[in-house]
Write a protein that holds these residues in place. Structure first.
Motif, PDB file in Angstrom:
ATOM      1  N   GLU A  10      32.311 138.042  75.058  1.00  0.00           N
ATOM      2  CA  GLU A  10      31.623 137.661  76.295  1.00  0.00           C
ATOM      3  C   GLU A  10      31.302 136.163  76.309  1.00  0.00           C
ATOM      4  O   GLU A  10      31.346 135.517  77.354  1.00  0.00           O
ATOM      5  CB  GLU A  10      30.330 138.469  76.458  1.00  0.00           C
ATOM      6  N   SER A  49      20.793 138.608  75.879  1.00  0.00           N
ATOM      7  CA  SER A  49      22.179 138.294  76.188  1.00  0.00           C
ATOM      8  C   SER A  49      22.329 136.824  76.559  1.00  0.00           C
ATOM      9  O   SER A  49      23.245 136.142  76.142  1.00  0.00           O
ATOM     10  CB  SER A  49      22.631 139.218  77.311  1.00  0.00           C
ATOM     11  N   HIS A  88      30.080 140.825  71.930  1.00  0.00           N
ATOM     12  CA  HIS A  88      29.224 139.758  72.479  1.00  0.00           C
ATOM     13  C   HIS A  88      29.912 138.394  72.315  1.00  0.00           C
ATOM     14  O   HIS A  88      29.788 137.523  73.173  1.00  0.00           O
ATOM     15  CB  HIS A  88      27.864 139.761  71.787  1.00  0.00           C
ATOM     16  N   ASN A 113      22.086 134.673  73.403  1.00  0.00           N
ATOM     17  CA  ASN A 113      23.320 134.725  72.603  1.00  0.00           C
ATOM     18  C   ASN A 113      24.416 133.925  73.276  1.00  0.00           C
ATOM     19  O   ASN A 113      25.184 133.222  72.642  1.00  0.00           O
ATOM     20  CB  ASN A 113      23.779 136.185  72.436  1.00  0.00           C
TER      21      ASN A 113
END
Ligand SMILES: [Zn+2]
Length: 520
Positions: A328, A12, A325, A15
């Motif tokens: 985010e 995470s 994602h 990314n």
């Protein structure tokens, strides 16, 4: 934290950082360099909140309200602030600084009964920025000209902040992803592109120009005004949930299957997703949905057919994950932008109502992940309009994913999956609404998920529009919801959606609940 958790967080983080590396100078790494590392959530939050003290940290309840510029112009800034303080017990203003939507801007929604304050006429809204634009912040943005014209020179920040501060109120600017594509020059340069190649009505989360535009606004507001914080409403979900009609709007309209723009295709490919297969998968899924919506119900074997599609095209799920994602990453970008402009300001997110109604959206909007790039989170725990909205959502997903079952069975399944047993049956849900217990349960769930790392400020539904024969907000509902939120452990609430549509009798029930709890 076990190894797999650590690995997930590391992915995470990569990314997350990858997303921001393409951005122009944002001092983002400084503030979030430890996000997703081996530190615990609580440690991350300590970093995130190193500078500012929110009302909850000072032992004071955080009682915020969302309010549009129209209310200040119609009723006068001082009079509005008097009412909010005296009736609602409000100590934090959330002025809607940018939107093209009626949910935050303008007076009452046409067709809904006018409230008991303000100018008692319906209005037209244009939308845009309700504060002055400072051109130096938009030098790198392709979107430069978006000042809302309908309220003249009134400035919802410059004309309000000094008066609010003089009363000891905090001010968090509020903005949302509600655009009018016809009214924003160059919008097509930052727009999402759907699976059929059509320009969509929201911005692409991976388009560098879209990110620059959002960050430019945040830099402008936080640099040129004495703000205590910011809240962003990213009210949308990814292509999978949209294609499956897993929402509480009308179904059968053009499904929003985004984003397949060149930026997303390139980034998806770099992440190892077979983008051609993702596109094929979504086209196949859209055909399946169109076909099943035309079939008589019930339709035995539908779920198996749907699952076969997922097995055939696992890229469908990969593209959905890529979408949230990317969302985010934008949260992270805006978080860093706030901190760069004003390290003391609090950055947080309104999470769309669907997070409490849809297990699919709930799975994606993971508060524990979010805590890494948030100072607070506002889950929309709207119990009154929650009744009709949940009933509509159930009918929508019954029409697609759960075609083998009756709507009543689908509701029971959702109550079980979401922990809402005991709420109304499907025939009564639109008129009864969800209970104040639901507000408490969702608050406790959010607090547990973030492990106390960031404050949870549940959204309280005050007169959010429903059909006239559906559940309407009563003072007792507001009082019970505010009490439920605080008793569940929330340090604050956000009175929603906008002051202009709230009845003062309902707003006053917030103040009543606060007195019962021992003051704001
Ligand atoms: Zn895109």
């Amino acid at each position: 934290m076990d190894d797999s958790d650590e690995k997930k967080q590391e992915t995470s983080r990569r990314n997350f950082l990858k997303g921001i590396s393409a951005l122009p100078a944002m001092a983002f790494l400084t503030s979030r360099s430890s996000a997703g590392s081996t530190s615990t959530l609580a440690q991350s939050a300590t970093l995130a909140q190193s500078a500012a003290k929110s009302p909850s940290e000072t032992g004071k309840k955080f009682v915020a309200i969302q309010i549009g510029a129209r209310s200040f112009v119609d009723e006068g800034v001082d009079k509005c602030l008097d009412i909010l303080q005296e009736k609602g017990g409000v100590n934090v203003l959330m002025p809607a600084v940018f939107t093209y939507g009626r949910g935050l801007a303008g007076r009452q929604v046409p067709g809904q009964p006018l409230p008991d304050h303000g100018v008692l006429e319906y209005d037209e809204i244009h939308g845009g920025s309700y504060t002055k634009l400072h051109p130096e912040f938009y030098a790198k943005s392709v979107i430069k000209d978006f000042r809302a014209p309908e309220l003249g020179e009134f400035d919802i920040l410059a004309d309000v902040i000094p008066k609010a501060k003089a009363r000891g109120m905090q001010v968090y600017c509020l903005f949302e992803e509600a655009y009018n594509t016809r009214l924003i020059p160059n919008f097509e340069k930052i727009a999402e592109v759907d699976v059929y190649g059509r320009i969509s009505s929201s911005t692409c989360l991976n388009n560098p120009d879209a990110r620059v535009f959002l960050a430019s606004m945040v830099q402008d507001w936080l640099t040129t005004n004495d703000l205590d914080g910011m809240m962003w409403e990213s009210e949308r979900q990814g292509p999978l949930n949209n294609t499956l009609e897993a929402h509480f709007g009308k179904i059968g309209r053009q499904r929003s299957i985004n984003c397949f723009c060149t930026h997303c295709l390139q980034k998806g490919q770099e992440l190892g997703i077979n983008v051609a297969r993702a596109r094929e998968g979504y086209l196949a899924l859209d055909r399946w949905v169109a076909q099943i919506l035309n079939q008589p119900q019930p339709s035995a074997g539908s779920f198996v057919a749907l699952w076969r599609l997922f097995l055939e095209y696992p890229e469908i799920l990969a593209w959905e994950k890529f979408w949230f994602h990317s969302q985010e990453e934008v949260y992270g970008l805006l978080y860093g932008t706030v901190k760069e402009a004003n390290p003391k300001a609090q950055a947080g997110w309104h999470i769309m109502h669907l997070v409490t109604l849809s297990p699919f959206y709930r799975a994606e909007q993971d508060y524990a992940r979010m805590a890494h790039f948030s100072d607070y989170i506002k889950p929309s725990t709207y119990n009154n309009c929650g009744g009709p909205r949940f009933a509509q959502y159930i009918r929508n997903v019954q029409s697609t994913i759960f075609r083998d079952c009756t709507p009543e069975e689908v509701l029971d399944l959702h109550y079980k999956l979401l922990g809402n047993e005991g709420e109304a049956s499907l025939d009564k849900l639109p008129t009864v609404g969800l209970s104040a217990d639901y507000v408490g349960r969702e608050t406790r769930r959010a607090i547990a998920e973030v492990q106390g790392a960031v404050p949870i400020y549940p959204g309280i539904d005050i007169d959010i529009p429903t059909a006239l024969n559906e559940k309407r907000t009563q003072p007792a509902d507001v009082q019970a919801a505010v009490l439920a939120a605080f008793k569940a452990g929330a340090p604050g609430v956000v009175l929603s959606r906008k002051y202009a549509e709230m009845k003062l009798t309902n707003l006053a029930a917030s103040g009543e609940a606060l007195r019962e709890l021992g003051g704001a």
